[in-house]
Design a protein around this motif. Structure first.
Motif, short mmCIF file in Angstrom:
data_model
loop_
_atom_site.label_atom_id
_atom_site.label_comp_id
_atom_site.label_asym_id
_atom_site.label_seq_id
_atom_site.Cartn_x
_atom_site.Cartn_y
_atom_site.Cartn_z
N THR A 10 0.84 -1.34 -0.11
CA THR A 10 0.04 -0.21 0.08
C THR A 10 0.97 1.20 -0.08
O THR A 10 1.99 1.13 0.39
N ASP A 11 0.06 2.29 -0.41
CA ASP A 11 1.05 3.65 -0.25
C ASP A 11 1.39 3.94 0.95
O ASP A 11 2.56 4.41 1.13
N PHE A 12 0.65 3.98 2.19
CA PHE A 12 1.04 4.15 3.43
C PHE A 12 2.18 3.42 3.92
O PHE A 12 3.14 4.02 4.58
N HIS A 13 2.23 2.08 3.36
CA HIS A 13 3.37 1.21 3.83
C HIS A 13 4.71 1.80 3.12
O HIS A 13 5.92 1.75 3.85
N ALA A 14 4.53 2.18 1.94
CA ALA A 14 5.47 2.61 1.29
C ALA A 14 6.38 3.91 1.88
O ALA A 14 7.69 3.97 1.94
N VAL A 15 5.37 4.75 2.12
CA VAL A 15 5.99 6.05 2.73
C VAL A 15 6.48 5.91 4.12
O VAL A 15 7.43 6.45 4.32
N VAL A 16 5.80 5.29 4.62
CA VAL A 16 6.52 4.86 6.21
C VAL A 16 7.79 4.24 6.24
O VAL A 16 8.68 4.36 7.14
N ASN A 17 8.14 3.62 4.98
CA ASN A 17 9.24 2.84 4.93
C ASN A 17 10.09 3.50 3.93
O ASN A 17 11.14 2.97 3.47
N ARG A 18 10.14 4.77 3.94
CA ARG A 18 11.03 5.88 3.13
C ARG A 18 10.98 5.42 1.75
O ARG A 18 11.95 5.94 0.98
N ARG A 19 9.81 5.06 1.08
CA ARG A 19 9.91 4.82 -0.39
C ARG A 19 8.76 5.92 -1.06
O ARG A 19 7.71 6.11 -0.23
N ILE A 20 9.12 6.32 -2.12
CA ILE A 20 8.06 7.26 -2.75
C ILE A 20 7.03 6.38 -3.41
O ILE A 20 7.32 5.26 -4.04
N ALA A 21 5.80 6.40 -3.23
CA ALA A 21 4.71 5.50 -3.36
C ALA A 21 3.83 6.25 -4.69
O ALA A 21 3.59 7.44 -4.79
N VAL A 22 3.89 5.38 -6.00
CA VAL A 22 3.17 5.79 -7.00
C VAL A 22 1.97 4.94 -7.14
O VAL A 22 2.07 3.79 -7.43
N THR A 23 0.83 5.46 -7.09
CA THR A 23 -0.51 4.72 -7.16
C THR A 23 -1.25 5.09 -8.16
O THR A 23 -1.45 6.33 -8.50
N PRO A 24 -1.65 4.20 -8.95
CA PRO A 24 -2.54 4.39 -10.19
C PRO A 24 -3.91 4.58 -9.57
O PRO A 24 -4.58 3.98 -8.62
N ILE A 25 -4.67 5.46 -10.11
CA ILE A 25 -6.06 5.94 -9.82
C ILE A 25 -7.12 5.67 -10.88
O ILE A 25 -6.51 6.23 -12.13
N HIS A 26 -8.19 5.35 -10.85
CA HIS A 26 -9.26 5.35 -11.95
C HIS A 26 -10.51 5.84 -11.48
O HIS A 26 -10.79 5.70 -10.48
N LEU A 27 -10.88 7.03 -12.43
CA LEU A 27 -12.17 7.30 -12.16
C LEU A 27 -13.22 6.54 -12.02
O LEU A 27 -14.31 7.05 -11.47
N ASP A 28 -13.57 5.39 -12.43
CA ASP A 28 -14.46 4.62 -12.56
C ASP A 28 -14.47 3.96 -11.16
O ASP A 28 -13.75 2.90 -10.78
N LEU A 29 -15.60 4.35 -10.12
CA LEU A 29 -15.55 3.95 -8.95
C LEU A 29 -16.55 2.81 -8.66
O LEU A 29 -16.87 2.57 -7.48
N THR A 30 -16.74 2.17 -9.67
CA THR A 30 -17.76 1.02 -9.75
C THR A 30 -17.04 -0.07 -8.71
O THR A 30 -16.16 -0.57 -8.98
N GLY A 31 -17.81 -0.60 -7.69
CA GLY A 31 -17.66 -1.68 -6.93
C GLY A 31 -17.80 -3.01 -7.99
O GLY A 31 -19.03 -3.40 -7.41
N ARG A 32 -16.82 -3.60 -8.37
CA ARG A 32 -17.24 -4.75 -9.34
C ARG A 32 -17.53 -5.97 -8.36
O ARG A 32 -18.45 -6.65 -8.97
N ARG A 33 -17.19 -6.25 -7.12
CA ARG A 33 -17.53 -7.32 -6.44
C ARG A 33 -18.96 -7.18 -5.97
O ARG A 33 -19.78 -8.13 -6.08
#
Length: 356
Positions: free
Chosen positions: A299-322
């Motif tokens: 996760t992005d939070f885990h990366a940042v607290v471990n001193r890594r830059i988090a690059v996270t893809p986001i999509h505007l389609d918020l449909t909950g597929r499950r």
């Protein structure tokens, strides 16, 4: 007199004009296909004011053309000219993070800066529709030109894509934000929402934020911005996609690299603070300590607290597929419920009437 025999002018008789009007409004003609904006004006009466007052007409007669300025999201293997880059933020036009982002991208393309005139943190995807917007030219600390808008980050991006600058853009960069935008933060973030607005206008975009500390140094974040921008311009993004970047509050030497992540989970400890104004009337602040999060690997939070830059893809389609699959197995027939409600009201005697 007009050279067009079909055009009514001063020499036309009232009967001729009425006949031409009836012909033009006959079904199948071009004018008959033009929608009547009367209802729209009634619904938007606060916006339906004359041009002399400087407010928009609800009919939108002159709207739509500037959308042609949109730049499609596409890979660009070779540039024949410098890419046009729009830089914005939610911390305001005087933010040091905005200047750092602009300076980091200056070498990559022609950068235009437009941002809110005041801090707009946590305004989300707010768009101003019920009042006019004012744009001012500003001078940044490095002497370069910028533009401020008395609205939200979304407003700033909207102005750019609705024709304020007279041209489109190849990339939108939003940031560098004071404080991380991790996990659930993106639903509040004006920084991320500005990038979303660009994507809605079919332009590739990314948002970049840095973990907050008292005297931030944006050197690492600026370097990260150039890496992300170069990748997006070279590889392209698909429709509806953007990239969210979070940078730890460390030096380049202390950084442990870049990690591609998924969104994590924020943990908020908000508090409602009640106080009294000088007249004894209560008012409220939403406050509390900074949010924490769940440090789950990947996760992005885990990366940042471990001193890594988090690059996270986001999509505007918020449909909950499950959930979409589950909902399709539920009972959605309105008729059984309606019949049951009638039976309850009538005691099971739907076909009888009260003789009184």
């Amino acid at each position: 007199m007009s050279d067009d025999p079909k055009r009514p002018d001063a020499a036309s008789t009232p009967r001729e004009v009425d006949a031409e009007k009836a012909e033009a409004e006959r079904p199948g003609t071009r004018r008959a296909q033009t929608p009547d904006m009367t209802r729209e004006r009634a619904r938007s009466e606060r916006r339906d004011l004359d041009k002399e007052r400087g407010e928009p007409l609800a009919g939108g007669a002159e709207r739509g053309g500037p959308r042609a300025l949109r730049t499609p999201s596409r890979p660009v293997p070779e540039w024949t000219s410098r890419p046009r880059i729009l830089v914005t933020n939610d911390d305001g036009v005087e933010s040091r993070g905005l200047l750092a982002l602009k300076q980091a991208l200056d070498e990559m393309g022609d950068v235009t800066v437009v941002a809110p005139d005041t801090n707009q943190s946590a305004v989300g995807h707010q768009k101003t529709l019920m009042r006019p917007l004012r744009v001012r030219e500003r001078t940044l600390e490095d002497g370069s030109l910028a533009y401020s808008v008395d609205g939200s980050p979304t407003d700033a991006v909207s102005l750019a894509f609705l024709g304020y600058f007279g041209h489109g853009f190849d990339l939108v960069a939003s940031g560098i934000n004071y404080g991380a935008n991790l996990g659930d933060d993106i639903t509040y973030s004006g920084t991320v929402s500005a990038a979303m607005e660009a994507v809605i206008n079919s332009c590739p975009a990314f948002a970049i934020s840095q973990e907050y500390y008292e005297h931030p140094d944006f050197t690492l974040a600026g370097y990260a911005a150039t890496v992300v921008a170069r990748n997006i311009l070279r590889e392209g993004l698909s429709r509806g996609e953007l990239v969210n970047v979070n940078v730890p509050a460390v030096t380049i030497e202390e950084c442990q690299g870049i990690e591609v992540t998924r969104l994590g989970r924020r943990v908020y400890s908000d508090q409602l603070v009640e106080r009294l104004d000088p007249r004894g009337i209560p008012y409220f602040w939403i406050g509390g300590p900074p949010p924490s999060g769940l440090a789950v690997p990947g996760t992005d939070f885990h990366a940042v607290v471990n001193r890594r830059i988090a690059v996270t893809p986001i999509h505007l389609d918020l449909t909950g597929r499950r959930l979409l699959r589950r909902l399709k197995t539920w009972q959605w027939d309105l008729a059984p419920g309606k019949r049951a409600a009638v039976k309850r009201r009538t005691g099971g005697n739907e076909g009888t009437r009260d003789p009184s």
